[in-house]
Scaffold this motif. Structure first.
Motif, short mmCIF file in Angstrom:
data_model
loop_
_atom_site.label_atom_id
_atom_site.label_comp_id
_atom_site.label_asym_id
_atom_site.label_seq_id
_atom_site.Cartn_x
_atom_site.Cartn_y
_atom_site.Cartn_z
N GLU A 172 0.97 -1.35 0.33
CA GLU A 172 0.18 0.13 0.10
C GLU A 172 0.82 0.98 -0.12
OE1 GLU A 172 -2.08 -0.31 3.50
OE2 GLU A 172 -3.51 -2.01 2.91
N ARG A 173 2.16 1.29 -0.19
CA ARG A 173 3.54 1.90 -0.05
C ARG A 173 3.23 3.48 -1.03
NH1 ARG A 173 9.60 1.78 -0.66
NH2 ARG A 173 10.18 3.70 -0.72
N PRO A 174 3.26 4.39 -0.91
CA PRO A 174 2.51 5.40 -1.62
C PRO A 174 4.04 5.81 -2.41
CG PRO A 174 2.41 6.80 0.37
CD PRO A 174 2.57 5.05 0.08
N TRP B 36 7.28 7.69 5.73
CA TRP B 36 7.68 8.73 6.53
C TRP B 36 7.08 7.77 7.94
CZ3 TRP B 36 10.00 13.04 6.79
CH2 TRP B 36 10.54 13.56 4.96
N VAL B 37 7.12 7.42 8.99
CA VAL B 37 6.82 7.59 10.28
C VAL B 37 6.17 9.06 11.09
CG1 VAL B 37 7.04 5.65 12.17
CG2 VAL B 37 7.75 5.22 9.92
N PHE B 38 4.87 8.90 11.00
CA PHE B 38 4.24 9.73 12.29
C PHE B 38 4.59 9.00 14.04
CE2 PHE B 38 0.78 11.21 14.56
CZ PHE B 38 1.05 12.89 14.28
N VAL C 113 -2.19 -0.60 15.46
CA VAL C 113 -2.48 -1.19 14.03
C VAL C 113 -1.82 -0.30 13.21
CG1 VAL C 113 -4.28 -3.02 14.64
CG2 VAL C 113 -4.50 -0.94 13.89
N PRO C 114 -0.90 -0.02 12.52
CA PRO C 114 -0.45 0.42 11.49
C PRO C 114 -1.36 -0.04 10.36
CG PRO C 114 1.14 -1.87 11.32
CD PRO C 114 -0.11 -2.16 12.21
N ARG C 115 -1.08 1.95 9.85
CA ARG C 115 -1.71 1.50 9.17
C ARG C 115 -0.43 3.55 7.71
NH1 ARG C 115 -7.73 3.96 9.34
NH2 ARG C 115 -7.56 5.65 7.03
N TRP C 116 -1.52 3.55 6.89
CA TRP C 116 -1.34 4.58 6.05
C TRP C 116 -2.14 5.53 6.66
CZ3 TRP C 116 3.37 4.89 4.37
CH2 TRP C 116 4.19 3.48 3.62
N ILE C 117 -1.63 7.20 7.02
CA ILE C 117 -2.63 8.27 7.29
C ILE C 117 -1.04 9.58 6.15
CG2 ILE C 117 -3.53 7.43 9.45
CD1 ILE C 117 0.04 9.91 9.43
N SER C 118 -2.46 10.88 6.18
CA SER C 118 -2.50 11.69 5.65
C SER C 118 -1.81 12.91 6.79
CB SER C 118 -3.49 12.32 4.48
OG SER C 118 -3.58 12.05 3.48
N ILE D 271 3.06 6.61 7.86
CA ILE D 271 2.96 5.16 8.30
C ILE D 271 2.44 5.21 10.25
CG2 ILE D 271 3.83 2.71 9.62
CD1 ILE D 271 5.11 2.70 7.12
N ALA D 272 1.12 5.44 10.74
CA ALA D 272 1.38 5.37 11.33
C ALA D 272 0.16 4.39 12.83
CB ALA D 272 0.49 6.73 12.25
N PHE D 273 0.61 4.16 13.64
CA PHE D 273 0.50 3.50 14.51
C PHE D 273 -1.50 4.10 15.04
CE2 PHE D 273 4.13 1.15 14.21
CZ PHE D 273 3.76 -0.10 14.38
N VAL D 274 -1.96 2.92 15.16
CA VAL D 274 -3.68 3.63 15.74
C VAL D 274 -4.83 2.50 16.45
CG1 VAL D 274 -4.37 5.29 12.99
CG2 VAL D 274 -5.29 3.22 13.40
#
Length: 243
Positions: free
Chosen positions: A44-46, A51-53, A139-144, A155-158
């Motif tokens: 899913e990588r753009p 980057w990691v938040f 859980v990790p996911r891609w965020i803006s 990538i951020a953990f939510v």
């Protein structure tokens, strides 16, 4: 403004807690699980930089090489003590709380740029640091995010609100007592709170909720008699939680 939650206050109740390992019956992510999660993230990588938040302990322990750091704003998620811990910074007898991103609001933090040559290994280290239990709640996911005038994907953990370690919003009284008294083999929740506030302040980021919490935890710890038995946990959970 000086932080009220000082090292001297933390030292009042510093105690060594032995790691007893995963709770009986809890399922732990294995190597194949981590590879599958990493593969999904990379699929899913753009395009471009990874980057990691960072909004909590990654601020002082990113566990990977950082090529660049920028302040960033995330909308739609807020930083909250929304994960139960019965290991690491808590025990099954006295559960602790850890920060995660919960839905709603906004969050100021930083983004780290991972060197391209280290992307797969860095993500693997990150996953193993942030996730243990299967299924995970963190859980990790891609965020803006918005950073230095541009939009970035990171990538951020939510927090998964359906996850076994999810902690619904608690009254301030309960949150303050938990953060004041919970500790595990890697340290206390009060230390975790203090480090996060200091790291944010060092980057000129004032989280008013965390600033208020650290002041209340400081008052709570100052009121306790070091020779007295600690009060029983104000909240109990009926299962082991490792994030």
């Amino acid at each position: 403004m000086t932080i009220a939650l000082t090292e001297d206050l933390l030292a009042k109740f510093d105690r060594r807690i032995e790691d007893t390992g995963p709770a009986p019956g809890i399922k732990i992510l294995n190597d194949r699980d981590y590879r599958a999660i990493r593969a999904r993230l990379l699929a899913e990588r753009p395009p471009g930089t990874v980057w990691v938040f960072a909004y909590g302990s990654l601020l002082w322990n990113p566990c990977f090489d950082v090529e660049e750091e920028r302040k960033a704003m995330l909308h739609g998620w807020h930083r909250r003590f929304s994960l139960w811990l019965t290991r690491w910074r808590g025990t099954r007898e006295r559960p602790g709380l850890m920060l995660a991103l919960d839905r709603g609001g906004s969050c100021r933090g930083v983004v780290y740029r991972i060197p391209e040559h280290d992307v797969e290994a860095a993500i693997d280290r990150l996953l193993r640091r942030e996730m243990g239990a299967n299924p995970p709640t963190n859980v990790p996911r891609w965020i803006s995010v918005r950073s230095t005038g541009e939009n970035l994907r990171a990538i951020a953990f939510v927090a998964d609100r359906n996850g076994p370690a999810y902690a619904a919003t608690l009254p301030d009284e309960a949150t303050v007592e938990i953060l004041s008294l919970a500790a595990g083999h890697v340290g206390s929740c009060a230390d975790y709170l203090r480090r996060t506030v200091l790291q944010l302040e060092a980057r000129t980021i004032r989280d008013t909720t965390l600033w208020r919490l650290q002041a209340k935890v400081a008052v709570y710890l100052a009121s306790l008699d070091t020779d007295a038995t600690l009060p029983p946990p104000i909240v109990e959970i009926d299962h082991a939680c490792e994030g």
